[in-house]
Every structure is written in C-alpha cells, then in structure tokens.
Design a protein around this motif. Structure first.
Motif, PDB file in Angstrom:
ATOM      1  N   ALA A   1      11.356 -11.282  -2.868  1.00  0.00           N
ATOM      2  CA  ALA A   1      11.663 -10.232  -2.123  1.00  0.00           C
ATOM      3  C   ALA A   1      12.677 -10.618  -0.558  1.00  0.00           C
ATOM      4  CB  ALA A   1      10.518  -9.392  -1.698  1.00  0.00           C
ATOM      5  N   TRP A   2      11.999 -11.713   0.051  1.00  0.00           N
ATOM      6  CA  TRP A   2      12.856 -12.154   1.135  1.00  0.00           C
ATOM      7  C   TRP A   2      14.184 -12.536   0.730  1.00  0.00           C
ATOM      8  CZ3 TRP A   2      14.648 -17.014   2.485  1.00  0.00           C
ATOM      9  CH2 TRP A   2      14.712 -17.075   3.597  1.00  0.00           C
ATOM     10  N   GLU A   3      14.354 -13.273  -0.436  1.00  0.00           N
ATOM     11  CA  GLU A   3      15.489 -13.797  -0.820  1.00  0.00           C
ATOM     12  C   GLU A   3      16.521 -12.673  -1.161  1.00  0.00           C
ATOM     13  OE1 GLU A   3      14.339 -16.383  -4.077  1.00  0.00           O
ATOM     14  OE2 GLU A   3      14.332 -18.286  -2.436  1.00  0.00           O
TER      15      GLU A   3
ATOM     16  N   MET B   1      -2.053   5.360   3.168  1.00  0.00           N
ATOM     17  CA  MET B   1      -1.982   6.329   1.928  1.00  0.00           C
ATOM     18  C   MET B   1      -2.973   5.788   1.118  1.00  0.00           C
ATOM     19  SD  MET B   1       1.968   7.011   1.167  1.00  0.00           S
ATOM     20  CE  MET B   1       2.951   7.868   2.081  1.00  0.00           C
ATOM     21  N   ARG B   2      -3.611   6.517   0.392  1.00  0.00           N
ATOM     22  CA  ARG B   2      -4.999   6.284  -0.471  1.00  0.00           C
ATOM     23  C   ARG B   2      -4.425   5.305  -1.998  1.00  0.00           C
ATOM     24  NH1 ARG B   2      -7.914  12.126  -0.355  1.00  0.00           N
ATOM     25  NH2 ARG B   2      -8.470  12.202   2.038  1.00  0.00           N
ATOM     26  N   GLY B   3      -3.453   6.005  -2.439  1.00  0.00           N
ATOM     27  CA  GLY B   3      -2.867   5.266  -3.744  1.00  0.00           C
ATOM     28  C   GLY B   3      -1.572   4.397  -3.633  1.00  0.00           C
ATOM     29  N   GLU B   4      -1.434   3.795  -4.748  1.00  0.00           N
ATOM     30  CA  GLU B   4      -0.247   2.830  -4.778  1.00  0.00           C
ATOM     31  C   GLU B   4       1.169   3.686  -4.666  1.00  0.00           C
ATOM     32  OE1 GLU B   4       0.145   0.495  -8.173  1.00  0.00           O
ATOM     33  OE2 GLU B   4      -2.018   0.039  -8.333  1.00  0.00           O
ATOM     34  N   PHE B   5       1.877   2.972  -3.630  1.00  0.00           N
ATOM     35  CA  PHE B   5       3.109   3.492  -3.293  1.00  0.00           C
ATOM     36  C   PHE B   5       3.898   2.518  -2.655  1.00  0.00           C
ATOM     37  CE2 PHE B   5       6.083   5.356   0.202  1.00  0.00           C
ATOM     38  CZ  PHE B   5       6.957   6.226  -0.701  1.00  0.00           C
ATOM     39  N   ALA B   6       5.265   2.495  -3.028  1.00  0.00           N
ATOM     40  CA  ALA B   6       6.180   1.659  -2.376  1.00  0.00           C
ATOM     41  C   ALA B   6       7.741   2.287  -2.583  1.00  0.00           C
ATOM     42  CB  ALA B   6       6.241   0.284  -2.982  1.00  0.00           C
ATOM     43  N   ALA B   7       8.541   2.051  -1.420  1.00  0.00           N
ATOM     44  CA  ALA B   7       9.865   2.615  -1.477  1.00  0.00           C
ATOM     45  C   ALA B   7      10.803   1.843  -0.543  1.00  0.00           C
ATOM     46  CB  ALA B   7       9.793   4.180  -0.776  1.00  0.00           C
ATOM     47  N   LYS B   8      12.021   1.411  -1.110  1.00  0.00           N
ATOM     48  CA  LYS B   8      12.866   0.924  -0.271  1.00  0.00           C
ATOM     49  C   LYS B   8      13.612   2.007   0.673  1.00  0.00           C
ATOM     50  CE  LYS B   8      16.608  -2.452  -1.029  1.00  0.00           C
ATOM     51  NZ  LYS B   8      17.424  -3.014  -2.325  1.00  0.00           N
TER      52      LYS B   8
ATOM     53  N   ALA C   1      -2.900   0.916   0.626  1.00  0.00           N
ATOM     54  CA  ALA C   1      -3.751   0.589  -0.560  1.00  0.00           C
ATOM     55  C   ALA C   1      -2.920  -0.341  -1.509  1.00  0.00           C
ATOM     56  CB  ALA C   1      -3.950   1.856  -1.330  1.00  0.00           C
ATOM     57  N   SER C   2      -1.806  -0.441  -1.770  1.00  0.00           N
ATOM     58  CA  SER C   2      -0.998  -1.195  -2.492  1.00  0.00           C
ATOM     59  C   SER C   2      -0.981  -2.703  -1.748  1.00  0.00           C
ATOM     60  CB  SER C   2       0.357  -0.656  -2.429  1.00  0.00           C
ATOM     61  OG  SER C   2       0.719   0.155  -3.363  1.00  0.00           O
TER      62      SER C   2
ATOM     63  N   ARG D   1       3.662  -6.421  -7.399  1.00  0.00           N
ATOM     64  CA  ARG D   1       4.271  -5.420  -8.187  1.00  0.00           C
ATOM     65  C   ARG D   1       5.335  -4.676  -7.296  1.00  0.00           C
ATOM     66  NH1 ARG D   1       0.484  -3.044 -11.560  1.00  0.00           N
ATOM     67  NH2 ARG D   1       0.144  -1.354  -9.805  1.00  0.00           N
ATOM     68  N   ALA D   2       4.781  -4.319  -6.143  1.00  0.00           N
ATOM     69  CA  ALA D   2       5.693  -3.355  -5.085  1.00  0.00           C
ATOM     70  C   ALA D   2       6.894  -4.324  -4.618  1.00  0.00           C
ATOM     71  CB  ALA D   2       4.903  -2.942  -3.966  1.00  0.00           C
ATOM     72  N   LEU D   3       6.714  -5.797  -4.136  1.00  0.00           N
ATOM     73  CA  LEU D   3       7.816  -6.256  -4.053  1.00  0.00           C
ATOM     74  C   LEU D   3       8.913  -6.778  -4.820  1.00  0.00           C
ATOM     75  CD1 LEU D   3       5.201  -8.892  -1.960  1.00  0.00           C
ATOM     76  CD2 LEU D   3       7.224  -7.559  -0.765  1.00  0.00           C
ATOM     77  N   ILE D   4       8.208  -6.939  -6.255  1.00  0.00           N
ATOM     78  CA  ILE D   4       9.156  -7.406  -7.479  1.00  0.00           C
ATOM     79  C   ILE D   4       9.979  -5.984  -7.594  1.00  0.00           C
ATOM     80  CG2 ILE D   4       9.262  -7.581  -9.858  1.00  0.00           C
ATOM     81  CD1 ILE D   4       8.727 -10.321  -8.019  1.00  0.00           C
TER      82      ILE D   4
END
Length: 189
Positions: free
Chosen positions: A139-141, A152-159, A170-171, A180-183
């Motif tokens: 992700a850094w690269e 937040m309680r559940g999984e979540f990721a957003a660019k 939670a994630s 998985r969020a970073l990928i």
C-alpha cells in the motif's frame, strides 16, 4: 509512524512512513449524528462503535442531508491530507472544517460533549501496522501515506484521495481484515 528498527527485519524500505490518525472531530460528530439521529444514511457504512442500536428515520431529507455533510467532510479530509501543511496554511477555505450544525439542530441533538466523551474513550491499535506486514508495504508503494482510524463496528475501508485511506477500527484490529483493506487500497478499492 516511521518504522525505524523494523524496516530491515520486516523487509520494508528504510524511508517508509505511514501516519495513522484518529478520526477528525467532524467525522466523529457525523457518525454520532448518524447513529442517534439518522440511522440508515450511507447503508454501506457500518454502525459507529457506540452503545445502543442506531435509530431509524423515514425522513429522506435527513438522510440526504447527512449524506451531503459526510461527502463534504470526506472532501475536506482529502484536500487537507493531499496538500502539504504549508499549502493548507495558505488556503483559508480549508481552515474551517465542515460541521453538521444545521443537521444537529434539525434532529434536536447536541453532539458536543457526548462526542468529546466518546473520542476520549477511543484507542487506536498501535501494532496493527506491524501485523499487516507485506500488505502495508504494498500500500505504501502504491502511495498510501495516511490511515485514518474510524470508530465503526464492522469492516470498512475507503480510499480518500491519492494517499489517504479511512479504515474502521474493527478492520484495523483484525490483521486479516486490515491486510484485505490495504490490498484493496493497492487495487484502487
């Protein structure tokens, strides 16, 4: 957060730096208002990590208004994190964080002290980045420089912009979910 001392043993570049930030007050306020006043706005977002179940409203105006405030807050966040600090200081339009004051008044909710109390109880996991390993390096690269931990309680990721990612607490607390969020960030979410 600079990974000094860990870079060699983890296979990370010596200059790799990722800043992990707590949620800005404006996002906390919006999540609190959503939980206690609007409920189903932005159905893709997990519930805030607050006591009680989120409320539900049939008022489409409130839902739409909340979503508009959320979009403005994310755009402000993107702009602040994409510019260097010197550029932000020369942009008066970025000094004022968008607030949902009108929405809070319409909902007859006062987020001030309850949101400040909630923020004091939040604790980010300082070892999450170390557990993420190779996914964090990838992700850094790919340009990631700032991770904003959102309660937040559940999984979540957003660019959010080219170098910033929102991720639920939670994630981030679960190495598999965080990886998985970073990928996802690498793949453009």
């Amino acid at each position: 957060m600079k990974f000094a001392g860990y870079n060699e043993s983890m296979g990370w570049p010596a200059d790799m730096q990722i800043r992990v930030a707590a949620s800005p007050d404006a996002l906390l306020e919006l999540l609190w208002l959503r939980h206690y006043g609007v409920g189903q706005a932005e159905p893709g977002l997990p519930a805030a990590d607050l006591p009680d179940d989120p409320v539900r409203t049939e008022d489409e105006f409130l839902v739409t208004a909340w979503e508009a405030f959320w979009d403005r807050a994310l755009e402000h966040l993107r702009m602040v994190h994409e510019l260097d600090p010197g550029a932000v200081s020369s942009r008066p339009d970025l000094w004022e964080v968008p607030r949902a004051t009108e929405l809070a008044e319409r909902l007859r909710l006062e987020p001030g002290e309850p949101v400040r109390s909630w923020a004091k109880r939040l604790h980010a996991n300082p070892s999450a980045e170390f557990a993420a390993g190779e996914a964090l390096r990838s992700a850094w690269e790919s340009g990631l420089r700032v991770v904003i931990d959102v309660p937040m309680r559940g999984e979540f990721a957003a660019k959010v912009g080219e170098s910033t990612m929102l991720v639920s607490a939670a994630s981030r607390a679960n190495p598999f979910s965080y990886g998985r969020a970073l990928i996802g960030y690498v793949r453009g979410m």
